[in-house]
Design a protein around this motif. Structure first.
Motif, PDB file in Angstrom:
ATOM      1  N   THR A 107      96.394 -31.638  -2.727  1.00  0.00           N
ATOM      2  CA  THR A 107      96.252 -32.582  -3.829  1.00  0.00           C
ATOM      3  C   THR A 107      97.445 -33.519  -3.928  1.00  0.00           C
ATOM      4  O   THR A 107      97.311 -34.648  -4.401  1.00  0.00           O
ATOM      5  N   GLY A 108      98.611 -33.070  -3.486  1.00  0.00           N
ATOM      6  CA  GLY A 108      99.790 -33.929  -3.508  1.00  0.00           C
ATOM      7  C   GLY A 108      99.604 -35.181  -2.683  1.00  0.00           C
ATOM      8  O   GLY A 108     100.189 -36.227  -2.982  1.00  0.00           O
ATOM      9  N   GLN A 109      98.825 -35.091  -1.603  1.00  0.00           N
ATOM     10  CA  GLN A 109      98.543 -36.274  -0.790  1.00  0.00           C
ATOM     11  C   GLN A 109      97.247 -36.960  -1.202  1.00  0.00           C
ATOM     12  O   GLN A 109      97.152 -38.181  -1.189  1.00  0.00           O
ATOM     13  N   LEU A 110      96.253 -36.145  -1.575  1.00  0.00           N
ATOM     14  CA  LEU A 110      94.928 -36.700  -1.806  1.00  0.00           C
ATOM     15  C   LEU A 110      94.845 -37.496  -3.103  1.00  0.00           C
ATOM     16  O   LEU A 110      94.358 -38.633  -3.117  1.00  0.00           O
ATOM     17  N   ASP A 143      86.395 -43.685  -0.854  1.00  0.00           N
ATOM     18  CA  ASP A 143      87.262 -42.597  -1.309  1.00  0.00           C
ATOM     19  C   ASP A 143      87.007 -41.319  -0.522  1.00  0.00           C
ATOM     20  O   ASP A 143      87.939 -40.584  -0.187  1.00  0.00           O
ATOM     21  N   LEU A 144      85.738 -41.048  -0.235  1.00  0.00           N
ATOM     22  CA  LEU A 144      85.423 -39.834   0.515  1.00  0.00           C
ATOM     23  C   LEU A 144      85.927 -39.921   1.954  1.00  0.00           C
ATOM     24  O   LEU A 144      86.363 -38.919   2.531  1.00  0.00           O
ATOM     25  N   GLU A 145      85.867 -41.088   2.528  1.00  0.00           N
ATOM     26  CA  GLU A 145      86.394 -41.243   3.884  1.00  0.00           C
ATOM     27  C   GLU A 145      87.904 -41.014   3.906  1.00  0.00           C
ATOM     28  O   GLU A 145      88.441 -40.404   4.821  1.00  0.00           O
ATOM     29  N   ILE A 146      88.586 -41.501   2.856  1.00  0.00           N
ATOM     30  CA  ILE A 146      90.025 -41.251   2.742  1.00  0.00           C
ATOM     31  C   ILE A 146      90.284 -39.758   2.596  1.00  0.00           C
ATOM     32  O   ILE A 146      91.159 -39.181   3.257  1.00  0.00           O
ATOM     33  N   ALA A 147      89.488 -39.119   1.711  1.00  0.00           N
ATOM     34  CA  ALA A 147      89.664 -37.691   1.488  1.00  0.00           C
ATOM     35  C   ALA A 147      89.446 -36.901   2.767  1.00  0.00           C
ATOM     36  O   ALA A 147      90.201 -35.969   3.077  1.00  0.00           O
ATOM     37  N   LYS A 148      88.448 -37.251   3.531  1.00  0.00           N
ATOM     38  CA  LYS A 148      88.163 -36.543   4.777  1.00  0.00           C
ATOM     39  C   LYS A 148      89.354 -36.613   5.729  1.00  0.00           C
ATOM     40  O   LYS A 148      89.749 -35.600   6.342  1.00  0.00           O
ATOM     41  N   ALA A 149      89.958 -37.788   5.818  1.00  0.00           N
ATOM     42  CA  ALA A 149      91.115 -37.941   6.703  1.00  0.00           C
ATOM     43  C   ALA A 149      92.288 -37.084   6.232  1.00  0.00           C
ATOM     44  O   ALA A 149      92.989 -36.463   7.043  1.00  0.00           O
ATOM     45  N   VAL A 150      92.511 -37.018   4.903  1.00  0.00           N
ATOM     46  CA  VAL A 150      93.611 -36.212   4.364  1.00  0.00           C
ATOM     47  C   VAL A 150      93.361 -34.731   4.622  1.00  0.00           C
ATOM     48  O   VAL A 150      94.256 -33.989   5.041  1.00  0.00           O
ATOM     49  N   PHE A 151      92.150 -34.266   4.366  1.00  0.00           N
ATOM     50  CA  PHE A 151      91.799 -32.863   4.609  1.00  0.00           C
ATOM     51  C   PHE A 151      92.073 -32.494   6.068  1.00  0.00           C
ATOM     52  O   PHE A 151      92.671 -31.453   6.362  1.00  0.00           O
ATOM     53  N   GLN A 152      91.622 -33.345   6.957  1.00  0.00           N
ATOM     54  CA  GLN A 152      91.785 -33.038   8.377  1.00  0.00           C
ATOM     55  C   GLN A 152      93.249 -33.062   8.791  1.00  0.00           C
ATOM     56  O   GLN A 152      93.695 -32.216   9.586  1.00  0.00           O
ATOM     57  N   ALA A 153      94.009 -33.995   8.239  1.00  0.00           N
ATOM     58  CA  ALA A 153      95.429 -34.083   8.583  1.00  0.00           C
ATOM     59  C   ALA A 153      96.196 -32.840   8.139  1.00  0.00           C
ATOM     60  O   ALA A 153      97.185 -32.446   8.769  1.00  0.00           O
ATOM     61  N   GLN A 154      95.746 -32.203   7.061  1.00  0.00           N
ATOM     62  CA  GLN A 154      96.403 -31.001   6.548  1.00  0.00           C
ATOM     63  C   GLN A 154      95.864 -29.719   7.174  1.00  0.00           C
ATOM     64  O   GLN A 154      96.283 -28.619   6.796  1.00  0.00           O
ATOM     65  N   GLY A 155      94.930 -29.884   8.093  1.00  0.00           N
ATOM     66  CA  GLY A 155      94.345 -28.702   8.727  1.00  0.00           C
ATOM     67  C   GLY A 155      93.250 -28.065   7.903  1.00  0.00           C
ATOM     68  O   GLY A 155      92.894 -26.899   8.129  1.00  0.00           O
ATOM     69  N   PHE A 156      92.698 -28.817   6.942  1.00  0.00           N
ATOM     70  CA  PHE A 156      91.669 -28.276   6.064  1.00  0.00           C
ATOM     71  C   PHE A 156      90.316 -28.945   6.311  1.00  0.00           C
ATOM     72  O   PHE A 156      89.516 -29.128   5.399  1.00  0.00           O
ATOM     73  N   GLY A 157      90.061 -29.310   7.554  1.00  0.00           N
ATOM     74  CA  GLY A 157      88.777 -29.929   7.878  1.00  0.00           C
ATOM     75  C   GLY A 157      87.605 -29.033   7.536  1.00  0.00           C
ATOM     76  O   GLY A 157      86.549 -29.506   7.093  1.00  0.00           O
ATOM     77  N   ASP A 158      87.773 -27.713   7.698  1.00  0.00           N
ATOM     78  CA  ASP A 158      86.695 -26.781   7.346  1.00  0.00           C
ATOM     79  C   ASP A 158      86.421 -26.806   5.840  1.00  0.00           C
ATOM     80  O   ASP A 158      85.273 -26.669   5.408  1.00  0.00           O
ATOM     81  N   PHE A 159      87.491 -26.947   5.044  1.00  0.00           N
ATOM     82  CA  PHE A 159      87.331 -27.022   3.595  1.00  0.00           C
ATOM     83  C   PHE A 159      86.513 -28.253   3.222  1.00  0.00           C
ATOM     84  O   PHE A 159      85.594 -28.190   2.398  1.00  0.00           O
ATOM     85  N   PHE A 160      86.803 -29.387   3.843  1.00  0.00           N
ATOM     86  CA  PHE A 160      86.058 -30.612   3.556  1.00  0.00           C
ATOM     87  C   PHE A 160      84.587 -30.448   3.940  1.00  0.00           C
ATOM     88  O   PHE A 160      83.690 -30.828   3.183  1.00  0.00           O
ATOM     89  N   THR A 161      84.348 -29.880   5.097  1.00  0.00           N
ATOM     90  CA  THR A 161      82.969 -29.655   5.536  1.00  0.00           C
ATOM     91  C   THR A 161      82.224 -28.750   4.560  1.00  0.00           C
ATOM     92  O   THR A 161      81.063 -28.987   4.223  1.00  0.00           O
ATOM     93  N   ALA A 162      82.917 -27.703   4.088  1.00  0.00           N
ATOM     94  CA  ALA A 162      82.294 -26.785   3.132  1.00  0.00           C
ATOM     95  C   ALA A 162      81.978 -27.489   1.817  1.00  0.00           C
ATOM     96  O   ALA A 162      80.879 -27.342   1.256  1.00  0.00           O
TER      97      ALA A 162
END
Length: 750
Positions: free
Chosen positions: A357-360, A503-522
């Motif tokens: 959340t600090g980045q997103l 906004d969602l495209e931005i969020a997806k990039a942040v999730f993936q950059a933090q190693g949380f791509g699975d969280f975004f997919t979920a």
């Protein structure tokens, strides 16, 4: 004569003797005032007071012993389909307007004097709705009526529901006329006066000719002399009511209004109206005060819900639902990979969330105090998780092999789903017969710190129209600070718009950059489906539409989904173990021990559910769902609905919500054909059509010859013939009855 012969003779004598004609409560008093309209031969539907049990039929299998009896003779498949469903209703709505027309105008000033500004004091009212069901807690009680006191305002905040060529674009509301077309005041529709091309001489629906646009009468339509009585609060279900019109109601010449019959009621309804004899004295009335009365029965609005809810717990005619849809999650989704030993793949910790959340949040919401407050609130969250459960789906299907939404035919080709007006519940709460199929519903959960070995109370958060469970990002931390877990699901058809939301495209990039791509997919597993075949999901596109019975059932389905969710939560009882859909037990933290259902972090303690309390809140559609679930589900302790809408029929005509206006009002307006100037200056004829919860332009023709006033225009429909129209307003608009379906092939000639 034998005994048998005597018996037969007696029967014949009785059968042949004249019987007394049915009578009403009392004869209609002599007079010449405006008469109630009661024309059963009027088309397309009878012109009678509504709702009215005169328009029902007997059905011994109905909870009320009645079914609505709407004519099946209609000009479109949609109308026939809608009336078929209406004919299955066991009564009338509990919150709809009650209306009746008169042959002459009423004295509205006198009506207002009796009904407005008295805090619903019934002592001198002219009209009443009275509960006449003996044994009802409200027997003989009148229903408060809004007769223009502002409980149901019609004026819209935004007026962008039409096109610039619409001669009524400046109207402040959608239901009544605001324009006086009789320019020369001769009472006749003259050439050039019919500016909306409806063939009727319109008059502004005002109390006085000097009234302005914001003073529309909401309780009376001048064009048809129709009185519209709106209950302030819903009536009781499965209850008989009497609409009572007293002789205090007078026409504009001061004469008491009259019944259309020899009696003050239709004689067939006398038995239902007999209790009025007990009720009238308490209202300061007698039978002699009656001008007209009729009865109607409200439908059993909660019966379907109760049958389904009971069935989920193994009770009643739908008890099979308990085993078909078990009270357990079907899946806990992976949130990140390469977690340390003993830490579940299916949760993210406080540290993970604060880093994310600090980045997103600054990217999505800026760097203001509100964004910082949301980010700070996450320090109260222990962990977050995403899971799924199976809910019984009752309405969305296709006409193909399996009936599933994404069905395919025998050759493997996709099958188009049923049209929206056919996507409705097929459920009999008496026998338990129903179409059902499983649907996977994804939930997002945040769990607070400081649970002290006990499951945390849960707040279910409802989202807004066309939004998604992702709204929870703004609230999870705040509720955690109060020791509350937060849980959200997507309502029917809803989800994240991944195709065009920046906004969602931005969020997806942040999730993936933090190693949380699975969280975004979920998180972005949702219920949005492609409803117009363009390959892109359409979140919420069929939730509010003019197909009211479909809209009723998407609300109903979303309510049942929340009931199943609460059932899943209550099953986290400290005894049941995690299991997948096949019944295989699950070890969430991979320590070799099967964990308790509801123990998301694998510490041996149930985190939510069981005996812990469940609450619900939300705004807009979330407010509506809070009201629905809170009123029907015993497992909910408190609700806090925010801006929870109005009655179902009011959503379209009163909402300024983007998407609602298009999905409801454009369909109600029917084929909308208009001429507009193109960018090159040519005059184009186009049809504007609904496109789900948007609108689209279908170009029909370009005029090479400039139309002039009075020119005859023929629009040829290759399937259904032609409609001859007339050009008005200097070629800027074409008037006349034009009907077409997409793809018919239209040719325009001047």
């Amino acid at each position: 004569m034998t005994r048998i012969a005597l018996s037969v003779a007696a029967v014949l004598l009785v059968a042949c003797s004249p019987s007394a004609a049915p009578e009403g409560l009392m004869p209609t008093p002599f007079g010449s005032g405006a008469t109630v309209k009661f024309d059963i031969y009027h088309r397309p539907l009878p012109d009678i007071p509504l709702p009215n049990d005169f328009a029902t039929r007997f059905d011994p299998g109905s909870p009320t012993k009645l079914r609505v009896n709407a004519s099946m003779v209609a000009s479109t498949e949609w109308e026939i389909g809608a009336r078929k469903v209406l004919d299955g209703l066991d009564g009338w709505g509990t919150f709809g307007s009650v209306s009746l027309g008169f042959t002459e105008p009423l004295d509205l000033h006198e009506l207002i004097r009796r009904h407005q500004g008295d805090d619903y004091d019934f002592r001198d009212d002219a009209v009443f709705l009275v509960n006449v069901s003996k044994g009802s807690p409200d027997f003989c009680q009148p229903v408060p009526l809004d007769m223009g006191e502002g409980n149901f305002p019609l004026v819209l905040e935004n007026r962008d529901f039409g096109l610039s060529t619409d001669t009524r674009i400046d109207n402040e509301q959608l239901l009544f006329d605001e324009t006086d077309e009789d320019l020369n005041k001769n009472g006749v529709l003259d050439l050039g006066e019919d500016t909306d091309l409806d063939g009727v001489l319109d008059r502004g629906n005002y109390l006085r000719d000097t009234d302005g646009r914001f003073q529309i009468l909401p309780f009376y339509e001048r064009e048809s002399n129709t009185l519209i009585m709106k209950p302030v609060m819903p009536m009781r279900e499965n209850t008989v009511y009497a609409a009572v019109i007293t002789r205090r109601l007078v026409d504009d010449r001061g004469r008491a209004v009259r019944s259309p019959f020899a009696y003050v009621n239709h004689a067939a309804q006398t038995p239902a109206l007999e209790p009025l004899k007990e009720c009238l004295p308490a209202l300061g009335l007698s039978l002699e005060d009656l001008a007209f009365t009729w009865s109607f029965t409200t439908q059993s609005t909660t019966r379907d819900y109760v049958a389904v809810r009971d069935g989920l717990y193994g009770l009643g005619p739908m008890s099979r639902l308990k085993d078909e849809f078990p009270a357990r999650p079907s899946n806990l989704l992976r949130m990140k990979r390469n977690t340390p030993a003993g830490v579940p793949h299916s949760i993210l910790t406080t540290e993970d969330l604060q880093r994310l959340t600090g980045q997103l949040l600054p990217m999505l919401g800026g760097s203001g105090p509100r964004t910082q407050a949301i980010q700070d609130s996450y320090r109260w969250v222990d962990f977050t998780a995403v899971g799924q459960f199976q809910s019984p789906q009752f309405f969305r299907r296709s006409p193909g092999v399996t009936g599933q939404w994404d069905d395919k035919d025998a050759a493997g080709n996709p099958v188009a789903p049923l049209p929206l007006y056919k996507q409705i519940f097929e459920l009999d709460p008496v026998t338990g017969a129903a179409y059902t199929r499983p649907e996977t519903v994804t939930f997002w959960l945040t769990v607070p710190k400081g649970r002290k070995g006990k499951p945390a109370p849960v707040v279910i958060l409802g989202h807004g129209y066309t939004s998604a469970k992702l709204e929870m990002i703004n609230y999870g931390g705040y509720f955690a600070r109060m020791g509350l877990a937060t849980l959200a699901i997507d309502c029917v058809s809803h989800g994240a718009d991944l195709g065009g939301d920046r906004d969602l495209e931005i969020a997806k990039a942040v999730f993936q950059a933090q190693g949380f791509g699975d969280f975004f997919t979920a998180l972005t597993r949702d219920r949005a489906v492609d409803q117009n075949g363009d390959g892109t999901p359409d979140p919420g596109a069929d939730f509010w539409t003019s197909y009211l019975l479909h809209t009723r059932d998407v609300v109903k389905q979303s309510t049942i989904d929340h009931m199943q969710l609460i059932r899943v939560l209550k099953a986290f009882d400290g005894q049941t173990k995690w299991a997948d859909p096949e019944g295989n037990e699950i070890d969430v933290n991979r320590d070799g021990v099967t964990d308790l259902a509801g123990d998301f972090d694998g510490d041996g303690v149930v985190d939510i559910g069981g005996a812990a309390s469940v609450h619900m809140t939300g705004g807009s559609l979330g407010g509506i769902m809070s009201v629905m679930v809170g009123g029907l589900e015993p497992g909910i302790e408190t609700i806090v609905p925010v801006a929870g809408g109005a009655g179902l029929a009011d959503v379209g005509v009163r909402s300024i919500q983007g998407g609602v206006k298009e999905a409801v009002n454009w369909r109600m307006m029917g084929p909308y054909i208009a001429t507009q100037r193109s960018t090159s200056g040519q005059l184009e004829l186009a049809q504007w059509i609904p496109n789900l919860n948007g609108k689209a332009k279908l170009k029909l023709a370009t005029f090479e010859t400039e139309p002039r006033d009075g020119d005859s225009v023929i629009i040829r429909n290759l399937r259904s013939g032609e409609a001859r129209c007339t050009v008005v307003h200097g070629g800027g608009q074409i008037g006349g009855a034009v009907s077409s379906d997409q793809g018919d092939g239209l040719k325009v000639e001047i």
